[in-house]
Design a protein around this motif. Structure first.
Motif, PDB file in Angstrom:
ATOM      1  N   GLU A 126       0.813  -1.226   0.000  1.00 26.08           N
ATOM      2  CA  GLU A 126       0.000   0.000   0.000  1.00 26.08           C
ATOM      3  C   GLU A 126       0.843   1.271   0.000  1.00 26.08           C
ATOM      4  N   THR A 127       2.090   1.185   0.435  1.00 22.82           N
ATOM      5  CA  THR A 127       2.957   2.368   0.446  1.00 22.82           C
ATOM      6  C   THR A 127       3.664   2.601  -0.885  1.00 22.82           C
ATOM      7  N   ASN A 128       3.551   1.672  -1.800  1.00 20.52           N
ATOM      8  CA  ASN A 128       4.247   1.778  -3.084  1.00 20.52           C
ATOM      9  C   ASN A 128       3.403   2.616  -4.062  1.00 20.52           C
ATOM     10  N   VAL A 129       3.242   3.874  -3.736  1.00 22.96           N
ATOM     11  CA  VAL A 129       2.357   4.746  -4.509  1.00 22.96           C
ATOM     12  C   VAL A 129       2.903   5.038  -5.907  1.00 22.96           C
ATOM     13  N   THR A 130       4.201   5.052  -6.066  1.00 24.09           N
ATOM     14  CA  THR A 130       4.779   5.278  -7.403  1.00 24.09           C
ATOM     15  C   THR A 130       4.348   4.173  -8.344  1.00 24.09           C
ATOM     16  N   ALA A 131       4.483   2.936  -7.908  1.00 27.20           N
ATOM     17  CA  ALA A 131       4.068   1.811  -8.748  1.00 27.20           C
ATOM     18  C   ALA A 131       2.565   1.836  -8.985  1.00 27.20           C
ATOM     19  N   GLN A 132       1.807   2.200  -7.967  1.00 28.00           N
ATOM     20  CA  GLN A 132       0.357   2.225  -8.117  1.00 28.00           C
ATOM     21  C   GLN A 132      -0.091   3.202  -9.199  1.00 28.00           C
ATOM     22  N   SER A 133       0.640   4.290  -9.370  1.00 27.69           N
ATOM     23  CA  SER A 133       0.252   5.242 -10.416  1.00 27.69           C
ATOM     24  C   SER A 133       0.386   4.603 -11.795  1.00 27.69           C
ATOM     25  N   LEU A 134       1.372   3.734 -11.973  1.00 27.38           N
ATOM     26  CA  LEU A 134       1.482   2.983 -13.226  1.00 27.38           C
ATOM     27  C   LEU A 134       0.402   1.911 -13.296  1.00 27.38           C
ATOM     28  N   TYR A 135       0.244   1.145 -12.234  1.00 25.39           N
ATOM     29  CA  TYR A 135      -0.711   0.042 -12.240  1.00 25.39           C
ATOM     30  C   TYR A 135      -2.127   0.513 -12.522  1.00 25.39           C
ATOM     31  N   ASP A 136      -2.477   1.687 -12.035  1.00 29.01           N
ATOM     32  CA  ASP A 136      -3.805   2.237 -12.295  1.00 29.01           C
ATOM     33  C   ASP A 136      -4.024   2.539 -13.778  1.00 29.01           C
ATOM     34  N   LYS A 137      -2.937   2.680 -14.535  1.00 29.08           N
ATOM     35  CA  LYS A 137      -3.038   2.945 -15.972  1.00 29.08           C
ATOM     36  C   LYS A 137      -3.116   1.674 -16.801  1.00 29.08           C
ATOM     37  N   VAL A 138      -2.566   0.566 -16.293  1.00 30.38           N
ATOM     38  CA  VAL A 138      -2.478  -0.648 -17.103  1.00 30.38           C
ATOM     39  C   VAL A 138      -3.392  -1.776 -16.632  1.00 30.38           C
ATOM     40  N   ALA A 139      -4.099  -1.546 -15.525  1.00 35.15           N
ATOM     41  CA  ALA A 139      -4.999  -2.578 -14.993  1.00 35.15           C
ATOM     42  C   ALA A 139      -6.039  -1.899 -14.107  1.00 35.15           C
ATOM     43  N   GLU A 140      -6.918  -2.695 -13.559  1.00 34.08           N
ATOM     44  CA  GLU A 140      -7.921  -2.135 -12.647  1.00 34.08           C
ATOM     45  C   GLU A 140      -7.724  -2.742 -11.264  1.00 34.08           C
TER      46      GLU A 140
END
Length: 151
Positions: A126-140
């Motif tokens: 949950e703290t990996n917000v940098t990765a989450q910004s990418l993941y939100d673009k390539v998946a749901e």
């Protein structure tokens, strides 16, 4: 930058190992909490064992590995086809925000489709917000919360 996404080969070990170590260090597995060497050896061996469902991809540019991802296929009680779990993803710091991680994710998507898997999923801290910004673009986001018990 010319980028190639390909399966890991035995010749990649010397460049793959620092990526693997960097990934583990990111999640606090270094020094006294590092993975046992036999886990790293077994993970590496599994990539080349046809009976194992574990696979590795690397991102390469000009002969240098810039990132890696490991994924596996498994059965599910909610589908006939195998599910694909993207377990590990890491890029060298200098290549971040340059499309390497998304190229690796799309590489896994491609391999999953070829294997007949209609689903790729993964988790991150949950703290990996940098990765989450990418993941939100390539998946749901699935909305599921992960629970675990370590023995």
């Amino acid at each position: 930058m010319s980028l190639t996404i390909r399966s890991v080969t035995k010749q990649d070990y010397d460049q793959w190992l620092p990526l693997w170590d960097g990934y583990n260090a990111f999640y606090g597995r270094s020094g006294p909490t590092a993975l046992a060497p036999e886990i790293t050896r077994m993970t590496w061996q599994r990539f080349f064992d046809g009976y194992e469902p574990v696979h590795g991809l690397v991102a390469e540019s000009d002969g240098k590995l810039l990132g890696m991802t490991n994924y596996l296929f498994h059965r599910s009680t909610t589908a006939i086809e195998p599910s694909c779990y993207l377990q590990d993803l890491f890029t060298v710091e200098a290549s971040r925000s340059k499309g390497v991680a998304s190229a690796l994710i799309y590489g896994v998507y491609e391999r999953a489709k070829l294997a007949g898997s209609p689903r790729v999923y993964w988790q991150t801290h949950e703290t990996n917000v940098t990765a989450q910004s990418l993941y939100d673009k390539v998946a749901e986001r699935s909305g599921f919360i992960v629970y675990r018990k370590i023995f």
